[in-house]
Design a protein around this motif. Structure first.
Motif, PDB file in Angstrom:
ATOM      1  N   UNK A 219     -61.535  43.149 -44.497  1.00  0.00           N
ATOM      2  CA  UNK A 219     -61.443  41.758 -43.512  1.00  0.00           C
ATOM      3  C   UNK A 219     -60.638  40.672 -44.239  1.00  0.00           C
ATOM      4  N   UNK A 220     -61.087  40.432 -45.720  1.00  0.00           N
ATOM      5  CA  UNK A 220     -60.321  39.147 -46.298  1.00  0.00           C
ATOM      6  C   UNK A 220     -58.909  39.568 -46.505  1.00  0.00           C
ATOM      7  N   UNK A 221     -58.891  40.822 -46.859  1.00  0.00           N
ATOM      8  CA  UNK A 221     -57.526  41.050 -47.212  1.00  0.00           C
ATOM      9  C   UNK A 221     -56.506  41.123 -45.905  1.00  0.00           C
ATOM     10  N   UNK A 228     -49.951  35.673 -44.303  1.00  0.00           N
ATOM     11  CA  UNK A 228     -48.836  35.971 -45.074  1.00  0.00           C
ATOM     12  C   UNK A 228     -47.681  36.089 -44.287  1.00  0.00           C
ATOM     13  N   UNK A 229     -47.992  37.057 -43.126  1.00  0.00           N
ATOM     14  CA  UNK A 229     -46.806  37.679 -42.327  1.00  0.00           C
ATOM     15  C   UNK A 229     -46.439  36.444 -41.328  1.00  0.00           C
ATOM     16  N   UNK A 230     -47.451  35.774 -40.998  1.00  0.00           N
ATOM     17  CA  UNK A 230     -47.338  34.632 -39.927  1.00  0.00           C
ATOM     18  C   UNK A 230     -46.193  33.663 -40.669  1.00  0.00           C
ATOM     19  N   UNK A 231     -46.806  33.371 -41.764  1.00  0.00           N
ATOM     20  CA  UNK A 231     -45.818  32.196 -42.489  1.00  0.00           C
ATOM     21  C   UNK A 231     -44.616  32.815 -42.731  1.00  0.00           C
ATOM     22  N   UNK A 282     -53.664  39.689 -52.191  1.00  0.00           N
ATOM     23  CA  UNK A 282     -54.700  39.000 -51.695  1.00  0.00           C
ATOM     24  C   UNK A 282     -54.231  37.613 -52.025  1.00  0.00           C
ATOM     25  N   UNK A 283     -54.141  37.120 -53.150  1.00  0.00           N
ATOM     26  CA  UNK A 283     -53.781  35.900 -53.434  1.00  0.00           C
ATOM     27  C   UNK A 283     -52.406  35.219 -52.672  1.00  0.00           C
ATOM     28  N   UNK A 284     -51.509  36.263 -52.356  1.00  0.00           N
ATOM     29  CA  UNK A 284     -50.196  35.917 -51.775  1.00  0.00           C
ATOM     30  C   UNK A 284     -50.787  35.487 -50.395  1.00  0.00           C
TER      31      UNK A 284
END
Length: 421
Positions: A219-221, A228-231, A282-284
């Motif tokens: 879920x969190x990943x 990230x994809x949206x950005x 995850x951090x990205x």
């Protein structure tokens, strides 16, 4: 690999509920027995006090004792005493003169002998447990007075055996209630085991916990990668628009800055000898997710930070939940809004700290933040009331610790063992 002790989760639920049910039944039965014993003794005391006082106030008793003739008093009062013993649920009625010589007794052979119980030094009623010719008994002795002088005494008693026999119905009732509670506990445990088995089958409890950790990690990943994809999509759309407007240099600068930002974070994570690409991904995503909410995510990972004993899926669950909570708190606060992840070695362990600029956790709630189902966030949000409890569970599974530090800013500190610790 599933962790945890042997035995399915359904069986462990059954055993736990059965143990609770039996313990509750035993405790309830014990309390009922104690209360029954107390009530039985209190009832016996009330009966002896009432009968003794009634006889002490009886004109017939007064007249017989005032005459001073023991034989005549026995002839007048023994039939009365025997009638009372038969109908008042008492074992003996002993009437005596002022010197304690028996005028009446359950055993006529004892008439004329001295009373064996306590005769008060002052003319006041006394209730006690004493041993006489009939064995141990609860008895009440009351003075018989005429014109302010003691002319005799009345003692009424119930043997301890009689008091115990009166407890038998209460004992049977307590045992019946206890058995009913045990039966209800067994039934509840069976139903709970069936319900658990429908959901979890015969999986061990550790495997269910691992499944929850995996689901939480996914879920969190997933949320992080979506952000990230949206950005990146937004930046690509912006760059395309700039190119269409003939502002190519600005488009190249925008894409270069975006790539540089991502590369810097990747390099930061990869600089560790034991860097985990899953946590890096995850951090990205979490950086982009935080940026969407106006929060700056600061990542500080020491290059020499060793790998912990947590498997990657649990690392994602742990770090993702802590960052999510920090971003939520920072986003609800005032400027500047930030969250910080720090990973550094500490002796043979690795320390993970997540801090934020939020308002902090109220003192009254600090001890509850790790409880299952507890959350200061709105009800209904995904994962609410599960994340921190699950994070602590996976940390303690490998011998680590997770705590909320005192002071400001709000900081969650995780200490994890490593292969070298």
């Amino acid at each position: 690999m599933a962790r945890g002790s042997a035995g399915s989760a359904a069986s462990r639920v059954f055993i736990a509920l059965l143990a609770v049910g039996v313990a509750t039944a035993l405790l309830t039965a014990g309390l009922l027995l104690l209360e029954g014993q107390r009530a039985g003794r209190a009832e016996a005391e009330r009966v002896t006090q009432a009968v003794a006082q009634t006889l002490a106030d009886s004109p017939a008793v007064h007249a017989a004792l005032a005459a001073g003739d023991r034989a005549a008093a026995t002839a007048a009062l023994q039939p009365m005493a025997e009638e009372i013993m038969a109908g008042a649920r008492v074992d003996f009625v002993t009437i005596m003169d002022a010197d304690g010589i028996r005028i009446t007794h359950r055993d006529p052979a004892e008439i004329g002998a001295h009373y064996l119980g306590t005769i008060p030094a002052t003319p006041v009623p006394l209730t006690e447990e004493s041993t006489g010719t009939l064995g141990p008994s609860l008895r009440t002795i009351v003075p018989v007075q005429s014109a302010g002088e003691v002319i005799g005494w009345v003692s009424v008693g119930v043997t301890v055996d009689t008091v115990a026999a009166a407890l038998v119905p209460r004992l049977l009732a307590a045992l019946g209630i206890g058995a009913a509670l045990v039966a209800m506990g067994i039934l509840g445990a069976i139903l709970a085991r069936r319900a658990t088995r429908r959901v979890a089958g015969d999986l061990p409890a550790g495997a269910i916990r691992d499944t929850l950790a995996s689901a939480e990690s996914m879920r969190t990943l997933g949320e992080a990668l979506r952000a990230q994809t949206h950005e990146h999509g937004n930046r690509l759309h912006t760059a395309v628009a700039l190119i269409e407007l003939g502002r190519t240099a600005e488009a190249v600068e925008l894409l270069s800055a975006s790539a540089q930002q991502s590369q810097t974070l990747v390099d930061h994570v990869a600089a560790r000898t034991d860097g985990d690409p899953t946590v890096g991904a995850l951090l990205l995503g979490k950086t982009a997710q935080a940026a969407e909410r106006g929060v700056e995510l600061i990542v500080d990972i020491a290059p020499d930070a060793p790998r912990s004993l947590l498997p990657p899926i649990d690392q994602v669950a742990l770090v993702g939940n802590l960052i999510d909570n920090a971003v939520d708190a920072a986003a609800a606060g005032s400027e500047p809004r930030w969250a910080r992840l720090t990973i550094a070695p500490a002796g043979g362990d690795v320390v993970v700290e997540v801090a934020d600029s939020g308002a902090g956790v109220p003192d009254a709630l600090r001890r509850r933040v790790f409880e299952h189902g507890f959350s200061t966030k709105p009800a209904g949000a995904e994962g609410r009331g599960v994340g921190l409890a699950l994070a602590r569970a996976v940390v303690e599974e490998v011998g680590g610790s997770l705590a909320l530090r005192d002071g400001s800013p709000t900081t969650f500190r995780v200490v994890l063992p490593t292969e070298g610790s």
